[in-house]
Design a protein around this motif. Structure first.
Motif, PDB file in Angstrom:
ATOM      1  N   SER A   1      -9.685   2.721   1.099  1.00  0.00           N
ATOM      2  CA  SER A   1      -9.635   2.119   0.055  1.00  0.00           C
ATOM      3  C   SER A   1      -9.714   2.526  -1.425  1.00  0.00           C
ATOM      4  O   SER A   1     -11.024   3.742  -1.562  1.00  0.00           O
ATOM      5  CB  SER A   1     -10.542   1.021   0.082  1.00  0.00           C
ATOM      6  OG  SER A   1     -10.935   0.009  -0.511  1.00  0.00           O
ATOM      7  N   ILE A   2      -9.084   2.121  -2.452  1.00  0.00           N
ATOM      8  CA  ILE A   2      -9.090   3.169  -3.223  1.00  0.00           C
ATOM      9  C   ILE A   2      -9.166   2.087  -4.419  1.00  0.00           C
ATOM     10  O   ILE A   2      -8.870   1.725  -6.008  1.00  0.00           O
ATOM     11  CB  ILE A   2      -8.086   3.729  -3.835  1.00  0.00           C
ATOM     12  CG1 ILE A   2      -6.072   3.479  -3.620  1.00  0.00           C
ATOM     13  CG2 ILE A   2      -7.542   5.391  -2.757  1.00  0.00           C
ATOM     14  CD1 ILE A   2      -5.080   4.484  -4.215  1.00  0.00           C
ATOM     15  N   GLY A   3      -9.473   0.069  -4.104  1.00  0.00           N
ATOM     16  CA  GLY A   3      -9.690  -0.485  -5.148  1.00  0.00           C
ATOM     17  C   GLY A   3      -9.630  -2.124  -4.714  1.00  0.00           C
ATOM     18  O   GLY A   3      -9.571  -1.634  -3.619  1.00  0.00           O
TER      19      GLY A   3
ATOM     20  N   LEU B   1      -4.234   3.635   0.270  1.00  0.00           N
ATOM     21  CA  LEU B   1      -3.968   4.834   0.243  1.00  0.00           C
ATOM     22  C   LEU B   1      -4.016   4.812   1.431  1.00  0.00           C
ATOM     23  O   LEU B   1      -5.091   5.122   2.647  1.00  0.00           O
ATOM     24  CB  LEU B   1      -4.435   5.683  -0.823  1.00  0.00           C
ATOM     25  CG  LEU B   1      -3.826   7.380  -0.553  1.00  0.00           C
ATOM     26  CD1 LEU B   1      -2.841   6.554  -1.207  1.00  0.00           C
ATOM     27  CD2 LEU B   1      -4.158   8.070  -1.972  1.00  0.00           C
TER      28      LEU B   1
ATOM     29  N   HIS C   1       0.967  -0.915   0.689  1.00  0.00           N
ATOM     30  CA  HIS C   1       0.062   0.432   0.203  1.00  0.00           C
ATOM     31  C   HIS C   1       0.997   1.061  -0.135  1.00  0.00           C
ATOM     32  O   HIS C   1       1.873   1.074   0.811  1.00  0.00           O
ATOM     33  CB  HIS C   1      -1.155   0.205   1.346  1.00  0.00           C
ATOM     34  CG  HIS C   1      -1.569  -1.351   1.392  1.00  0.00           C
ATOM     35  ND1 HIS C   1      -2.539  -1.265   0.747  1.00  0.00           N
ATOM     36  CD2 HIS C   1      -1.723  -1.984   2.261  1.00  0.00           C
ATOM     37  CE1 HIS C   1      -3.280  -2.387   0.960  1.00  0.00           C
ATOM     38  NE2 HIS C   1      -2.770  -3.214   1.965  1.00  0.00           N
TER      39      HIS C   1
ATOM     40  N   THR D   1      -6.318  -2.687  -2.240  1.00  0.00           N
ATOM     41  CA  THR D   1      -5.802  -1.424  -2.619  1.00  0.00           C
ATOM     42  C   THR D   1      -5.632  -0.307  -1.290  1.00  0.00           C
ATOM     43  O   THR D   1      -7.156   0.102  -1.537  1.00  0.00           O
ATOM     44  CB  THR D   1      -5.440  -0.764  -3.679  1.00  0.00           C
ATOM     45  OG1 THR D   1      -4.616  -1.477  -4.657  1.00  0.00           O
ATOM     46  CG2 THR D   1      -3.775   0.518  -3.086  1.00  0.00           C
TER      47      THR D   1
ATOM     48  N   TYR E   1      -9.176  12.812  -2.433  1.00  0.00           N
ATOM     49  CA  TYR E   1      -9.015  11.750  -2.589  1.00  0.00           C
ATOM     50  C   TYR E   1     -10.460  10.777  -2.743  1.00  0.00           C
ATOM     51  O   TYR E   1     -10.807  10.137  -3.321  1.00  0.00           O
ATOM     52  CB  TYR E   1      -7.244  10.886  -2.611  1.00  0.00           C
ATOM     53  CG  TYR E   1      -6.547  11.314  -2.733  1.00  0.00           C
ATOM     54  CD1 TYR E   1      -6.031  12.118  -3.506  1.00  0.00           C
ATOM     55  CD2 TYR E   1      -4.945  11.189  -1.491  1.00  0.00           C
ATOM     56  CE1 TYR E   1      -4.478  12.351  -4.134  1.00  0.00           C
ATOM     57  CE2 TYR E   1      -4.501  11.966  -1.450  1.00  0.00           C
ATOM     58  CZ  TYR E   1      -3.648  12.518  -2.809  1.00  0.00           C
ATOM     59  OH  TYR E   1      -2.630  13.197  -2.608  1.00  0.00           O
ATOM     60  N   LYS E   2     -11.237  11.112  -1.470  1.00  0.00           N
ATOM     61  CA  LYS E   2     -12.315  10.361  -1.065  1.00  0.00           C
ATOM     62  C   LYS E   2     -13.184  10.682  -2.210  1.00  0.00           C
ATOM     63  O   LYS E   2     -13.859   9.991  -2.731  1.00  0.00           O
ATOM     64  CB  LYS E   2     -12.746  10.741  -0.150  1.00  0.00           C
ATOM     65  CG  LYS E   2     -13.989   9.683   0.599  1.00  0.00           C
ATOM     66  CD  LYS E   2     -14.413  10.056   1.759  1.00  0.00           C
ATOM     67  CE  LYS E   2     -15.794  10.386   2.322  1.00  0.00           C
ATOM     68  NZ  LYS E   2     -16.609  10.344   3.841  1.00  0.00           N
ATOM     69  N   SER E   3     -13.231  12.028  -2.998  1.00  0.00           N
ATOM     70  CA  SER E   3     -14.239  12.779  -3.629  1.00  0.00           C
ATOM     71  C   SER E   3     -13.903  11.909  -5.066  1.00  0.00           C
ATOM     72  O   SER E   3     -14.558  11.429  -5.511  1.00  0.00           O
ATOM     73  CB  SER E   3     -13.812  13.949  -4.135  1.00  0.00           C
ATOM     74  OG  SER E   3     -13.067  15.020  -4.743  1.00  0.00           O
ATOM     75  N   VAL E   4     -12.297  11.972  -4.991  1.00  0.00           N
ATOM     76  CA  VAL E   4     -11.869  10.775  -6.626  1.00  0.00           C
ATOM     77  C   VAL E   4     -12.456  10.069  -6.318  1.00  0.00           C
ATOM     78  O   VAL E   4     -13.084   9.198  -7.367  1.00  0.00           O
ATOM     79  CB  VAL E   4     -10.652  11.547  -6.733  1.00  0.00           C
ATOM     80  CG1 VAL E   4     -10.021  10.258  -7.865  1.00  0.00           C
ATOM     81  CG2 VAL E   4     -10.474  12.713  -7.156  1.00  0.00           C
ATOM     82  N   PHE E   5     -11.860   8.713  -5.610  1.00  0.00           N
ATOM     83  CA  PHE E   5     -12.485   7.217  -5.680  1.00  0.00           C
ATOM     84  C   PHE E   5     -13.288   6.895  -4.859  1.00  0.00           C
ATOM     85  O   PHE E   5     -13.863   5.407  -5.454  1.00  0.00           O
ATOM     86  CB  PHE E   5     -10.770   6.459  -4.857  1.00  0.00           C
ATOM     87  CG  PHE E   5     -10.031   7.292  -5.633  1.00  0.00           C
ATOM     88  CD1 PHE E   5      -9.639   5.952  -6.691  1.00  0.00           C
ATOM     89  CD2 PHE E   5      -8.385   7.406  -5.146  1.00  0.00           C
ATOM     90  CE1 PHE E   5      -7.697   6.775  -7.434  1.00  0.00           C
ATOM     91  CE2 PHE E   5      -7.238   7.981  -5.709  1.00  0.00           C
ATOM     92  CZ  PHE E   5      -7.057   7.769  -6.837  1.00  0.00           C
ATOM     93  N   GLY E   6     -14.666   7.839  -4.031  1.00  0.00           N
ATOM     94  CA  GLY E   6     -15.300   7.477  -3.351  1.00  0.00           C
ATOM     95  C   GLY E   6     -15.171   6.826  -2.073  1.00  0.00           C
ATOM     96  O   GLY E   6     -13.744   6.298  -1.655  1.00  0.00           O
TER      97      GLY E   6
END
Length: 157
Positions: free
Chosen positions: A58-60, A65, A5, A63, A21-26
């Motif tokens: 969690s970004i996937g 971040l 990670h 994974t 990042y939360k707004s980008v990845f949810g």
């Protein structure tokens, strides 16, 4: 099997960055700990207590971040090249120990591998190529998994 990670260091704007990042990845934050949450928070200046000690998003699939605010009061500075770590999650204490020992050979131990107040076996090092690593084994998760494993039944005749 080891899971890798990315772990990012910021100059006091971790919360802003991770909200972006939360707004980008949810998703939702898996963890959000502030420096005020640590047992010896009294040694941290009041203006830094609300800074982020650890955050995870969690970004996937598989994974996560992660990030932290670097505190000037603790002598931390962020410059290009030291603003990230590669964080390894291991399956066992033994695996964590072996990987930590191998990676630190010829490098520098920044934080010895040891049990932590947050329930992990954790250490930090800089390898001989100047790459920063975090090695982690979640002792709380290990305890949960052991509690869920049915014990072998024994019968007496």
């Amino acid at each position: 099997m080891v899971t890798l990670h990315p772990y990012l260091n910021f100059n006091g704007n971790t919360e802003e960055a991770f909200n972006f990042y939360k707004s980008v990845f949810g998703g939702e934050f898996l963890v959000l700990q502030r420096f005020s949450d640590i047992p010896d928070a009294g040694r941290i200046p009041a203006h830094e207590l609300d800074k982020i000690m650890h955050i995870a998003l969690s970004i996937g699939q598989g994974t996560i971040l992660m990030g932290t605010d670097s505190l000037e009061s603790m002598g931390h500075t962020v410059t290009m090249g030291n603003n990230f770590h590669l964080s390894l999650d291991t399956q066992s204490v033994e695996e964590a120990t072996n990987i930590f020992k191998a990676l630190s050979e010829g490098g520098k131990v920044d934080m010895p591998l040891e049990k932590t107040f947050w329930g992990a076996y954790f250490g930090m090092l800089t390898d001989r190529f100047n790459i920063k690593w975090m090695v982690n084994h979640d002792l709380k998760q290990e305890a949960k998994e052991q509690a869920l494993t049915p014990e072998a039944e024994t019968t007496t005749l």
